[in-house]
Design a protein around this motif. Structure first.
Motif, PDB file in Angstrom:
ATOM      1  N   GLY A  53       0.807  -1.381   0.118  1.00 17.25           N
ATOM      2  CA  GLY A  53       0.031   0.073   0.042  1.00 17.25           C
ATOM      3  C   GLY A  53       0.781   1.405   0.071  1.00 17.25           C
ATOM      4  N   LYS A  54       2.213   1.013  -0.403  1.00 19.13           N
ATOM      5  CA  LYS A  54       3.124   2.424  -0.329  1.00 19.13           C
ATOM      6  C   LYS A  54       2.358   3.540  -1.225  1.00 19.13           C
ATOM      7  CE  LYS A  54       6.358  -0.096  -2.146  1.00 19.13           C
ATOM      8  NZ  LYS A  54       5.960  -1.413  -2.050  1.00 19.13           N
ATOM      9  N   GLY A  55       2.109   3.040  -2.468  1.00 19.48           N
ATOM     10  CA  GLY A  55       1.616   3.892  -3.504  1.00 19.48           C
ATOM     11  C   GLY A  55       0.187   4.559  -2.992  1.00 19.48           C
ATOM     12  N   THR A  56      -0.518   3.802  -2.788  1.00 20.93           N
ATOM     13  CA  THR A  56      -2.073   4.244  -2.283  1.00 20.93           C
ATOM     14  C   THR A  56      -1.754   5.362  -1.110  1.00 20.93           C
ATOM     15  OG1 THR A  56      -2.788   1.978  -2.630  1.00 20.93           O
ATOM     16  CG2 THR A  56      -4.090   3.612  -1.222  1.00 20.93           C
ATOM     17  N   GLN A  57      -0.902   4.859  -0.186  1.00 21.41           N
ATOM     18  CA  GLN A  57      -0.883   5.973   1.055  1.00 21.41           C
ATOM     19  C   GLN A  57      -0.256   6.927   0.873  1.00 21.41           C
ATOM     20  OE1 GLN A  57      -2.887   5.320   3.696  1.00 21.41           O
ATOM     21  NE2 GLN A  57      -3.583   3.449   3.258  1.00 21.41           N
ATOM     22  N   ALA A  58       1.013   6.760   0.003  1.00 18.55           N
ATOM     23  CA  ALA A  58       2.042   7.819  -0.143  1.00 18.55           C
ATOM     24  C   ALA A  58       1.187   9.082  -0.875  1.00 18.55           C
ATOM     25  CB  ALA A  58       3.189   7.724  -1.064  1.00 18.55           C
ATOM     26  N   SER A  59       0.330   8.659  -1.662  1.00 16.04           N
ATOM     27  CA  SER A  59      -0.406   9.711  -2.623  1.00 16.04           C
ATOM     28  C   SER A  59      -1.411  10.242  -1.640  1.00 16.04           C
ATOM     29  CB  SER A  59      -0.966   8.886  -3.693  1.00 16.04           C
ATOM     30  OG  SER A  59      -2.482   9.475  -4.117  1.00 16.04           O
ATOM     31  N   ARG A  60      -2.053   9.522  -0.821  1.00 18.84           N
ATOM     32  CA  ARG A  60      -2.879  10.253   0.182  1.00 18.84           C
ATOM     33  C   ARG A  60      -2.233  11.411   0.978  1.00 18.84           C
ATOM     34  NH1 ARG A  60      -7.518   6.872   2.554  1.00 18.84           N
ATOM     35  NH2 ARG A  60      -8.823   6.403   0.760  1.00 18.84           N
ATOM     36  N   ILE A  61      -0.965  10.899   1.710  1.00 18.03           N
ATOM     37  CA  ILE A  61      -0.250  11.641   2.563  1.00 18.03           C
ATOM     38  C   ILE A  61       0.434  12.948   1.649  1.00 18.03           C
ATOM     39  CG2 ILE A  61       1.478  11.606   4.164  1.00 18.03           C
ATOM     40  CD1 ILE A  61      -0.941  10.230   5.151  1.00 18.03           C
ATOM     41  N   ALA A  62       0.612  12.428   0.374  1.00 22.96           N
ATOM     42  CA  ALA A  62       1.277  13.670  -0.082  1.00 22.96           C
ATOM     43  C   ALA A  62       0.256  14.927  -0.593  1.00 22.96           C
ATOM     44  CB  ALA A  62       1.831  13.278  -1.635  1.00 22.96           C
ATOM     45  N   ASP A  63      -0.984  14.570  -0.729  1.00 19.36           N
ATOM     46  CA  ASP A  63      -2.091  15.317  -0.903  1.00 19.36           C
ATOM     47  C   ASP A  63      -2.115  16.177   0.353  1.00 19.36           C
ATOM     48  OD1 ASP A  63      -2.409  15.028  -3.533  1.00 19.36           O
ATOM     49  OD2 ASP A  63      -4.419  13.541  -3.294  1.00 19.36           O
ATOM     50  N   PHE A  64      -2.029  15.428   1.468  1.00 14.86           N
ATOM     51  CA  PHE A  64      -2.482  16.089   2.851  1.00 14.86           C
ATOM     52  C   PHE A  64      -1.485  17.187   3.043  1.00 14.86           C
ATOM     53  CE2 PHE A  64      -2.415  15.895   7.427  1.00 14.86           C
ATOM     54  CZ  PHE A  64      -3.621  16.063   7.792  1.00 14.86           C
ATOM     55  N   TYR A  65      -0.333  16.715   2.734  1.00 12.12           N
ATOM     56  CA  TYR A  65       0.916  17.830   3.298  1.00 12.12           C
ATOM     57  C   TYR A  65       1.376  18.633   2.114  1.00 12.12           C
ATOM     58  CZ  TYR A  65       1.745  15.473   7.534  1.00 12.12           C
ATOM     59  OH  TYR A  65       1.213  14.974   8.917  1.00 12.12           O
ATOM     60  N   GLN A  66       0.745  18.495   0.950  1.00 19.13           N
ATOM     61  CA  GLN A  66       0.928  19.180  -0.078  1.00 19.13           C
ATOM     62  C   GLN A  66       2.535  19.126  -0.595  1.00 19.13           C
ATOM     63  OE1 GLN A  66      -1.239  21.482  -2.285  1.00 19.13           O
ATOM     64  NE2 GLN A  66      -2.285  19.764  -1.572  1.00 19.13           N
ATOM     65  N   VAL A  67       2.963  17.818  -0.776  1.00 14.57           N
ATOM     66  CA  VAL A  67       4.484  17.759  -1.221  1.00 14.57           C
ATOM     67  C   VAL A  67       4.360  16.708  -2.357  1.00 14.57           C
ATOM     68  CG1 VAL A  67       5.669  18.212   0.901  1.00 14.57           C
ATOM     69  CG2 VAL A  67       4.741  15.833   0.739  1.00 14.57           C
ATOM     70  N   PRO A  68       5.512  16.704  -3.409  1.00 13.85           N
ATOM     71  CA  PRO A  68       5.244  15.699  -4.144  1.00 13.85           C
ATOM     72  C   PRO A  68       5.215  14.151  -3.838  1.00 13.85           C
ATOM     73  CG  PRO A  68       7.134  17.037  -4.136  1.00 13.85           C
ATOM     74  CD  PRO A  68       6.543  17.517  -3.222  1.00 13.85           C
ATOM     75  N   HIS A  69       4.554  13.342  -4.489  1.00 17.02           N
ATOM     76  CA  HIS A  69       4.808  11.839  -4.183  1.00 17.02           C
ATOM     77  C   HIS A  69       5.747  11.456  -5.387  1.00 17.02           C
ATOM     78  CE1 HIS A  69       2.500   7.992  -4.909  1.00 17.02           C
ATOM     79  NE2 HIS A  69       3.613   7.674  -4.369  1.00 17.02           N
ATOM     80  N   ILE A  70       6.872  11.195  -4.811  1.00 17.36           N
ATOM     81  CA  ILE A  70       7.807  10.375  -6.054  1.00 17.36           C
ATOM     82  C   ILE A  70       7.939   8.843  -5.852  1.00 17.36           C
ATOM     83  CG2 ILE A  70      10.254  10.868  -6.685  1.00 17.36           C
ATOM     84  CD1 ILE A  70      10.216  13.753  -5.449  1.00 17.36           C
ATOM     85  N   SER A  71       7.528   8.441  -6.886  1.00 19.01           N
ATOM     86  CA  SER A  71       7.556   7.037  -7.028  1.00 19.01           C
ATOM     87  C   SER A  71       8.482   6.602  -7.900  1.00 19.01           C
ATOM     88  CB  SER A  71       6.093   6.319  -7.038  1.00 19.01           C
ATOM     89  OG  SER A  71       6.110   5.167  -7.901  1.00 19.01           O
ATOM     90  N   THR A  72       9.576   5.837  -7.433  1.00 24.43           N
ATOM     91  CA  THR A  72      10.397   5.288  -8.619  1.00 24.43           C
ATOM     92  C   THR A  72       9.658   4.412  -9.603  1.00 24.43           C
ATOM     93  OG1 THR A  72      11.302   3.980  -6.993  1.00 24.43           O
ATOM     94  CG2 THR A  72      12.622   5.711  -7.339  1.00 24.43           C
ATOM     95  N   GLY A  73       8.845   3.570  -9.037  1.00 21.74           N
ATOM     96  CA  GLY A  73       8.164   2.786  -9.818  1.00 21.74           C
ATOM     97  C   GLY A  73       7.227   3.461 -11.014  1.00 21.74           C
ATOM     98  N   ASP A  74       6.732   4.583 -10.626  1.00 23.95           N
ATOM     99  CA  ASP A  74       5.826   5.271 -11.493  1.00 23.95           C
ATOM    100  C   ASP A  74       6.828   6.125 -12.645  1.00 23.95           C
ATOM    101  OD1 ASP A  74       3.468   4.567 -10.168  1.00 23.95           O
ATOM    102  OD2 ASP A  74       3.197   6.431  -9.127  1.00 23.95           O
ATOM    103  N   ILE A  75       7.812   6.458 -11.957  1.00 24.64           N
ATOM    104  CA  ILE A  75       8.846   7.079 -13.111  1.00 24.64           C
ATOM    105  C   ILE A  75       9.393   6.001 -14.312  1.00 24.64           C
ATOM    106  CG2 ILE A  75      10.984   8.550 -13.253  1.00 24.64           C
ATOM    107  CD1 ILE A  75      10.460   9.572 -10.582  1.00 24.64           C
TER     108      ILE A  75
END
Ligand code: AP5
Length: 195
Positions: free
Chosen positions: A13-35
């Motif tokens: 759930g790294k991607g799922t949660q990282a995306s939610r937390i990034a929205d919450f703190y307004q910082v970029p979600h940098i996923s090496t898998g997505d890149i």
């Protein structure tokens, strides 16, 4: 400043949660898998080299990954914090993050200032049993979500990435969260844990 690393096995759930937390703190979600997947889709030189490793569930070689992450972290949106998802994945990559964090802007930081910068990093270890991971991934069905590749991704995780739990425990940067709960419950635990 929020500087978070999401550590955990495939399907935790790294991607799922990282995306939610990034929205919450307004910082970029940098996923090496997505890149990497974007590069594969665009058939870029990096994508062409990375694809064979990703299809097998092996780690893409460090020399390709480290440059890619360094470039991404230099971008404007990453100057006030970030969430790294799926990086670092081995000790070489973790050493690299430490080196990046301790690199002074002006070369004059004191030892205490450098220690403070390194201490601003928090590492979230999302824990989920292997059996649950396999069933989550098989029902998602991404290109690398077939039984053979999942088995290898888990093996690679246990061999190469899991040692980072001890690495970050020693540095007192690790927080372990039970990821075997509903998505909303895990997000709530995370919000409580992030200082
Ligand atoms: P990457 O994209 O990072 O894949 P992964 O680590 O295998 O992780 P996943 O994306 O499968 O899982 P996740 O933990 O993000 O969970 P998610 O939220 O998606 O890497 C892919 C490949 O790229 C690697 O194998 C490697 O080749 C290469 N690579 C990437 N980074 C690299 C690096 N640093 N160095 C070298 N190579 C690298 O959720 C999974 C599923 O579960 C989803 O369907 C989701 O909806 C569901 N789910 C999530 N949370 C819950 C929940 N609480 N309850 C029920 N279902 C849930």
């Amino acid at each position: 400043m929020v500087k978070l690393i999401f550590l955990g096995p495939p399907g935790a759930g790294k991607g799922t949660q990282a995306s939610r937390i990034a929205d919450f703190y307004q910082v970029p979600h940098i996923s090496t898998g997505d890149i990497l997947r974007n590069n594969v889709a665009q058939k870029s030189p990096l994508g062409l080299q990375a694809k064979e490793y990703m299809d097998k569930g092996e780690l893409v070689p460090d020399q390709l990954i480290l440059d890619m992450v360094e470039e991404r972290l230099k971008q404007n949106d990453a100057q006030n914090g970030w969430i790294l998802d799926g990086f670092p994945r081995n000790v070489t990559q973790a050493d690299f993050v430490e080196k990046l964090l301790s690199a002074s802007k002006n070369g004059n930081d004191t030892r205490e200032e450098k220690a403070e910068i390194i201490n601003s990093l928090m590492v979230i270890n999302l824990q989920v049993p292997d059996k649950v991971l396999v069933s989550r991934l098989l029902s998602r069905g991404r290109q690398d979500d077939n039984e053979e590749t999942i088995t290898n991704r888990l093996k690679v995780y246990h061999q190469q990435t899991e040692p980072l739990i001890e690495f970050y425990k020693e540095r007192q940067q690790l927080v372990t969260i039970d990821g075997n709960n509903s998505v909303d419950a895990v997000t709530n635990y995370l919000k409580q844990a992030i200082r």
